[in-house]
Design an enzyme around this catalytic site. Structure first.
Site, PDB file in Angstrom:
ATOM      1  N   CYS A 238      61.164  68.765  58.802  1.00 58.28           N
ATOM      2  CA  CYS A 238      61.385  69.087  60.334  1.00 58.28           C
ATOM      3  C   CYS A 238      63.453  68.746  60.291  1.00 58.28           C
ATOM      4  O   CYS A 238      63.783  69.590  61.332  1.00 58.28           O
ATOM      5  CB  CYS A 238      61.144  67.798  61.367  1.00 58.28           C
TER       6      CYS A 238
ATOM      7  N   HIS B 281      55.329  70.148  62.460  1.00 58.32           N
ATOM      8  CA  HIS B 281      55.248  68.703  61.285  1.00 58.32           C
ATOM      9  C   HIS B 281      53.907  68.391  61.033  1.00 58.32           C
ATOM     10  O   HIS B 281      52.351  68.258  62.269  1.00 58.32           O
ATOM     11  CB  HIS B 281      55.672  67.640  62.223  1.00 58.32           C
TER      12      HIS B 281
ATOM     13  N   GLY C 166      52.654  64.384  43.389  1.00 56.48           N
ATOM     14  CA  GLY C 166      53.518  64.399  42.820  1.00 56.48           C
ATOM     15  C   GLY C 166      54.453  64.977  43.940  1.00 56.48           C
ATOM     16  O   GLY C 166      56.058  64.929  44.152  1.00 56.48           O
TER      17      GLY C 166
ATOM     18  N   THR D 221      56.021  64.406  47.543  1.00 56.53           N
ATOM     19  CA  THR D 221      57.925  63.709  47.419  1.00 56.53           C
ATOM     20  C   THR D 221      57.977  64.117  49.222  1.00 56.53           C
ATOM     21  O   THR D 221      58.784  62.886  49.711  1.00 56.53           O
ATOM     22  CB  THR D 221      58.971  63.963  46.864  1.00 56.53           C
TER      23      THR D 221
ATOM     24  N   HIS E 227      54.358  71.374  52.677  1.00 58.08           N
ATOM     25  CA  HIS E 227      55.365  73.208  52.142  1.00 58.08           C
ATOM     26  C   HIS E 227      54.630  74.051  51.297  1.00 58.08           C
ATOM     27  O   HIS E 227      54.004  73.013  50.063  1.00 58.08           O
ATOM     28  CB  HIS E 227      56.722  72.277  52.011  1.00 58.08           C
TER      29      HIS E 227
HETATM   30  P1  AMP Z   1      57.208  68.636  46.806  1.00 61.19           P
HETATM   31  O1  AMP Z   1      57.642  67.290  45.938  1.00 61.19           O
HETATM   32  O2  AMP Z   1      56.727  69.352  46.022  1.00 61.19           O
HETATM   33  O3  AMP Z   1      56.967  67.507  47.326  1.00 61.19           O
HETATM   34  O4  AMP Z   1      58.287  69.453  46.944  1.00 61.19           O
HETATM   35  C1  AMP Z   1      59.810  68.058  47.646  1.00 61.19           C
HETATM   36  C2  AMP Z   1      60.780  69.793  47.368  1.00 61.19           C
HETATM   37  O5  AMP Z   1      62.220  69.447  48.343  1.00 61.19           O
HETATM   38  C3  AMP Z   1      61.470  69.542  46.027  1.00 61.19           C
HETATM   39  O6  AMP Z   1      61.510  70.290  45.009  1.00 61.19           O
HETATM   40  C4  AMP Z   1      63.095  69.413  46.100  1.00 61.19           C
HETATM   41  O7  AMP Z   1      63.839  69.588  45.506  1.00 61.19           O
HETATM   42  C5  AMP Z   1      62.742  69.611  47.640  1.00 61.19           C
HETATM   43  N1  AMP Z   1      63.775  69.303  48.741  1.00 61.19           N
HETATM   44  C6  AMP Z   1      63.967  68.127  48.985  1.00 61.19           C
HETATM   45  N2  AMP Z   1      65.153  67.976  49.871  1.00 61.19           N
HETATM   46  C7  AMP Z   1      65.599  69.434  49.952  1.00 61.19           C
HETATM   47  C8  AMP Z   1      67.077  70.389  50.872  1.00 61.19           C
HETATM   48  N3  AMP Z   1      67.203  68.995  51.833  1.00 61.19           N
HETATM   49  N4  AMP Z   1      67.283  70.639  50.659  1.00 61.19           N
HETATM   50  C9  AMP Z   1      66.105  71.632  50.128  1.00 61.19           C
HETATM   51  N5  AMP Z   1      64.913  71.506  49.547  1.00 61.19           N
HETATM   52  C10 AMP Z   1      64.705  70.048  49.578  1.00 61.19           C
HETATM   53 ZN    ZN Z   2      58.819  66.863  59.355  1.00 59.93          ZN
END
Ligand code: AMP
Ligand code: ZN
Length: 113
Positions: A6, A45, A92, A94, A99
């Site tokens: 967000c 969101h 997994g 995170t 997304h």
């Molecule tokens: P997931 O593990 O599927 O939740 O993917 C989260 C993704 O967000 C990971 O591939 C991270 O590298 C990416 N990520 C985390 N912080 C950022 C950020 N500030 N800008 C761009 N990508 C990010």
């Molecule tokens: Zn959000």
């Protein structure tokens, strides 16, 4: 709400934007695992696929339209690419803002689990 993506949508945290419209935002993953690694997210969101319902699901179809357009732009539409959305701990996930990872530009590992 204290949500990383967000904040990216609102411009409070910088990102390398590759696409934006009224409902969708796309930017480069900060830790790419393929030559093309873009994250496509709804501006609204939603925490994960678990939050998708009849009221908000149009944005998911739109995300796939954007994916097809970006794949063309990044030159991977012919060789192939993958769309992945991790949902929850076992997958997994995170970042708990829905997304889709658009991955391509190399021969991807076909292992799915
Ligand atoms: P997931 O593990 O599927 O939740 O993917 C989260 C993704 O967000 C990971 O591939 C991270 O590298 C990416 N990520 C985390 N912080 C950022 C950020 N500030 N800008 C761009 N990508 C990010
Ligand atoms: Zn959000």
């Amino acid at each position: 709400m204290d949500c990383l993506f967000c904040k990216i949508v609102n411009g409070e945290i910088p990102s390398t934007k590759v696409y934006e419209d009224e409902t969708v935002y796309a930017f480069k993953d900060i830790n790419p695992v393929a030559p093309v690694h873009v994250l496509i997210i709804p501006k609204q969101h939603l925490s994960s696929i678990n939050d998708v319902n009849a009221e908000n699901s149009a944005v998911i179809a739109h995300i796939y339209e954007v994916a097809a357009k970006l794949a063309k732009e990044f030159g991977i539409s012919e060789n192939g690419y993958r769309m992945v959305s991790n949902c929850g701990a076992d997958a997994g996930q995170t970042v708990f803002h829905l997304h889709f990872h658009l991955l391509g530009g190399k021969k991807l590992n076909i292992k799915m689990c």
